[in-house]
Scaffold this motif. Sequence first.
Motif, PDB file in Angstrom:
ATOM      1  N   ILE A  76      45.362  14.584  41.940  1.00 24.49           N
ATOM      2  CA  ILE A  76      46.309  15.308  41.095  1.00 24.49           C
ATOM      3  C   ILE A  76      47.262  16.077  42.001  1.00 24.49           C
ATOM      4  O   ILE A  76      46.827  16.859  42.852  1.00 24.49           O
ATOM      5  CB  ILE A  76      45.582  16.279  40.148  1.00 24.49           C
ATOM      6  CG1 ILE A  76      44.687  15.502  39.169  1.00 24.49           C
ATOM      7  CG2 ILE A  76      46.592  17.137  39.378  1.00 24.49           C
ATOM      8  CD1 ILE A  76      43.795  16.394  38.314  1.00 24.49           C
ATOM      9  N   PHE A  77      48.557  15.819  41.833  1.00 21.31           N
ATOM     10  CA  PHE A  77      49.578  16.544  42.594  1.00 21.31           C
ATOM     11  C   PHE A  77      50.312  17.453  41.613  1.00 21.31           C
ATOM     12  O   PHE A  77      51.093  16.974  40.788  1.00 21.31           O
ATOM     13  CB  PHE A  77      50.549  15.560  43.251  1.00 21.31           C
ATOM     14  CG  PHE A  77      49.913  14.705  44.315  1.00 21.31           C
ATOM     15  CD1 PHE A  77      49.749  15.184  45.602  1.00 21.31           C
ATOM     16  CD2 PHE A  77      49.476  13.417  44.011  1.00 21.31           C
ATOM     17  CE1 PHE A  77      49.164  14.396  46.589  1.00 21.31           C
ATOM     18  CE2 PHE A  77      48.879  12.622  44.993  1.00 21.31           C
ATOM     19  CZ  PHE A  77      48.727  13.119  46.286  1.00 21.31           C
ATOM     20  N   ILE A 115      42.946  17.876  44.441  1.00 18.00           N
ATOM     21  CA  ILE A 115      43.994  18.510  43.651  1.00 18.00           C
ATOM     22  C   ILE A 115      44.923  19.227  44.618  1.00 18.00           C
ATOM     23  O   ILE A 115      44.506  20.105  45.377  1.00 18.00           O
ATOM     24  CB  ILE A 115      43.434  19.501  42.621  1.00 18.00           C
ATOM     25  CG1 ILE A 115      42.513  18.778  41.637  1.00 18.00           C
ATOM     26  CG2 ILE A 115      44.586  20.198  41.876  1.00 18.00           C
ATOM     27  CD1 ILE A 115      41.854  19.688  40.613  1.00 18.00           C
ATOM     28  N   SER A 116      46.192  18.818  44.596  1.00 21.43           N
ATOM     29  CA  SER A 116      47.209  19.389  45.479  1.00 21.43           C
ATOM     30  C   SER A 116      48.055  20.370  44.680  1.00 21.43           C
ATOM     31  O   SER A 116      48.556  20.038  43.606  1.00 21.43           O
ATOM     32  CB  SER A 116      48.086  18.261  46.043  1.00 21.43           C
ATOM     33  OG  SER A 116      49.201  18.792  46.728  1.00 21.43           O
ATOM     34  N   LEU A 117      48.223  21.573  45.204  1.00 20.52           N
ATOM     35  CA  LEU A 117      48.970  22.633  44.522  1.00 20.52           C
ATOM     36  C   LEU A 117      50.238  22.949  45.301  1.00 20.52           C
ATOM     37  O   LEU A 117      50.192  23.227  46.499  1.00 20.52           O
ATOM     38  CB  LEU A 117      48.102  23.885  44.411  1.00 20.52           C
ATOM     39  CG  LEU A 117      48.766  25.137  43.833  1.00 20.52           C
ATOM     40  CD1 LEU A 117      49.171  24.907  42.382  1.00 20.52           C
ATOM     41  CD2 LEU A 117      47.824  26.339  43.951  1.00 20.52           C
ATOM     42  N   GLN A 151      47.125  30.818  40.725  1.00 21.79           N
ATOM     43  CA  GLN A 151      46.779  29.394  40.666  1.00 21.79           C
ATOM     44  C   GLN A 151      45.785  29.018  41.766  1.00 21.79           C
ATOM     45  O   GLN A 151      44.819  28.291  41.531  1.00 21.79           O
ATOM     46  CB  GLN A 151      48.046  28.548  40.791  1.00 21.79           C
ATOM     47  CG  GLN A 151      48.948  28.586  39.568  1.00 21.79           C
ATOM     48  CD  GLN A 151      50.249  27.849  39.810  1.00 21.79           C
ATOM     49  OE1 GLN A 151      50.758  27.811  40.932  1.00 21.79           O
ATOM     50  NE2 GLN A 151      50.801  27.258  38.763  1.00 21.79           N
ATOM     51  N   GLN A 152      46.029  29.501  42.987  1.00 16.72           N
ATOM     52  CA  GLN A 152      45.113  29.177  44.081  1.00 16.72           C
ATOM     53  C   GLN A 152      43.735  29.782  43.838  1.00 16.72           C
ATOM     54  O   GLN A 152      42.715  29.140  44.101  1.00 16.72           O
ATOM     55  CB  GLN A 152      45.673  29.648  45.416  1.00 16.72           C
ATOM     56  CG  GLN A 152      44.776  29.257  46.599  1.00 16.72           C
ATOM     57  CD  GLN A 152      45.399  29.590  47.940  1.00 16.72           C
ATOM     58  OE1 GLN A 152      46.617  29.532  48.111  1.00 16.72           O
ATOM     59  NE2 GLN A 152      44.564  29.941  48.908  1.00 16.72           N
ATOM     60  N   TRP A 166      40.827  20.753  47.397  1.00 17.88           N
ATOM     61  CA  TRP A 166      42.194  21.143  47.046  1.00 17.88           C
ATOM     62  C   TRP A 166      42.992  21.412  48.318  1.00 17.88           C
ATOM     63  O   TRP A 166      42.437  21.595  49.402  1.00 17.88           O
ATOM     64  CB  TRP A 166      42.219  22.393  46.153  1.00 17.88           C
ATOM     65  CG  TRP A 166      41.624  23.620  46.793  1.00 17.88           C
ATOM     66  CD1 TRP A 166      40.333  24.046  46.724  1.00 17.88           C
ATOM     67  CD2 TRP A 166      42.304  24.578  47.623  1.00 17.88           C
ATOM     68  NE1 TRP A 166      40.153  25.195  47.449  1.00 17.88           N
ATOM     69  CE2 TRP A 166      41.344  25.556  48.013  1.00 17.88           C
ATOM     70  CE3 TRP A 166      43.611  24.711  48.071  1.00 17.88           C
ATOM     71  CZ2 TRP A 166      41.681  26.641  48.835  1.00 17.88           C
ATOM     72  CZ3 TRP A 166      43.945  25.790  48.894  1.00 17.88           C
ATOM     73  CH2 TRP A 166      42.979  26.736  49.258  1.00 17.88           C
ATOM     74  N   SER A 167      44.291  21.411  48.179  1.00 16.86           N
ATOM     75  CA  SER A 167      45.175  21.882  49.242  1.00 16.86           C
ATOM     76  C   SER A 167      46.349  22.589  48.585  1.00 16.86           C
ATOM     77  O   SER A 167      46.666  22.336  47.416  1.00 16.86           O
ATOM     78  CB  SER A 167      45.673  20.728  50.125  1.00 16.86           C
ATOM     79  OG  SER A 167      46.399  19.783  49.354  1.00 16.86           O
TER      80      SER A 167
END
Length: 355
Positions: A76-77, A115-117, A151-152, A166-167
């Motif tokens: 998920i980006f 999951i990329s934030l 969010q993080q 995640w990143s």
Amino acid sequence: MNESTEIRKVALVIGANGVIGRNLINHLITLPDWDVIGISRRGGESNDRVRYVATDLLNINETREKLKGLIEVTHIFYAAYQDRPTWAELVPPNLAMLVNIVEVMEPIALELKHISLMQGYKVYGAHLGPFKTPARETDANHMPPEFNIAQQDFLEQRQKGKSWTWSALRPSVVCGFALGNPMNLAMVIGIYASISKELELPLRFPGKPGAYDSLLEMTDAGLLAKATVWAATEANCANQAFNITNGDLFRWNELWPKIARYFELEVAPPLPMSLDIIMADKEELWDTMVKKHGLATHSYKDVSSWQFGDFVFSWNYDFFSDGSKARRLGFHEYVDTEAMFNNIFDDFRKRKVLP
């Protein structure tokens, strides 16, 4: 070591029509081992490489219904954003959209790996005033409210005990092509310069006193796309944040005359003015320019990001981070910022957005 390319990866790109999401999709479709699904409120025209789904992420029931079949998603980006008038008002909708997408996808995407934030320098308080530079990923958080941090925090707590990682990517001002985007600096400059030329005016820097001489940096949207995929697939990057920038620094006092030269304009001394106010009456002029120069028929609203321009040009303080962490872990791409602007303006002209 990169994840095995034997297993096909499926990207769910949230915010598919923005500068960041659009360029991320353009990069992913060049990679042979990725399938791509784009999510946005407006949706898009699906093709053999990208499937688009339109949904309102603030409506969890609608999102669940629209995405319930996407069990194959592996990555998920998240690059969605909803604008609000104040910093505090940004938190509820932007946190809710991320929470909703994770709530919907985590139970059904059994092969979910990452999951990329997408974040920004608001994490460092850059929007509040002069902040510590160069900003580093290890810098302490500032007083809330701030949606990037919220969010993080959510992802960090949610990830505990899970197999996915995640990143968080922290670009500076992101420049690239997208219409109707509230944060598009290249479009601001391009439209402002084109209207200046139409009125036979020199190109004046409109920012606050001091902003012309401050030190800052940019992030090319294509470069950011490469970094985002790198961080999402490199095991050493798991559960970390990364500053991602072009790799060079500049001051407007040097770059502005070069931008003026691109548009064949003279430069006059800076004059502080609000673009949001001064350009508000230019719609009729723009419509005339569209016909005169045979431009694509985009509305003035879709090519205007004046409030964001005012925001960026108000930075009368240094605005840059330390990007060495990503380089230490193996991401060595860079972009010359002057060339970036020229390439984007060339692209705007090719698309007949600019005369």
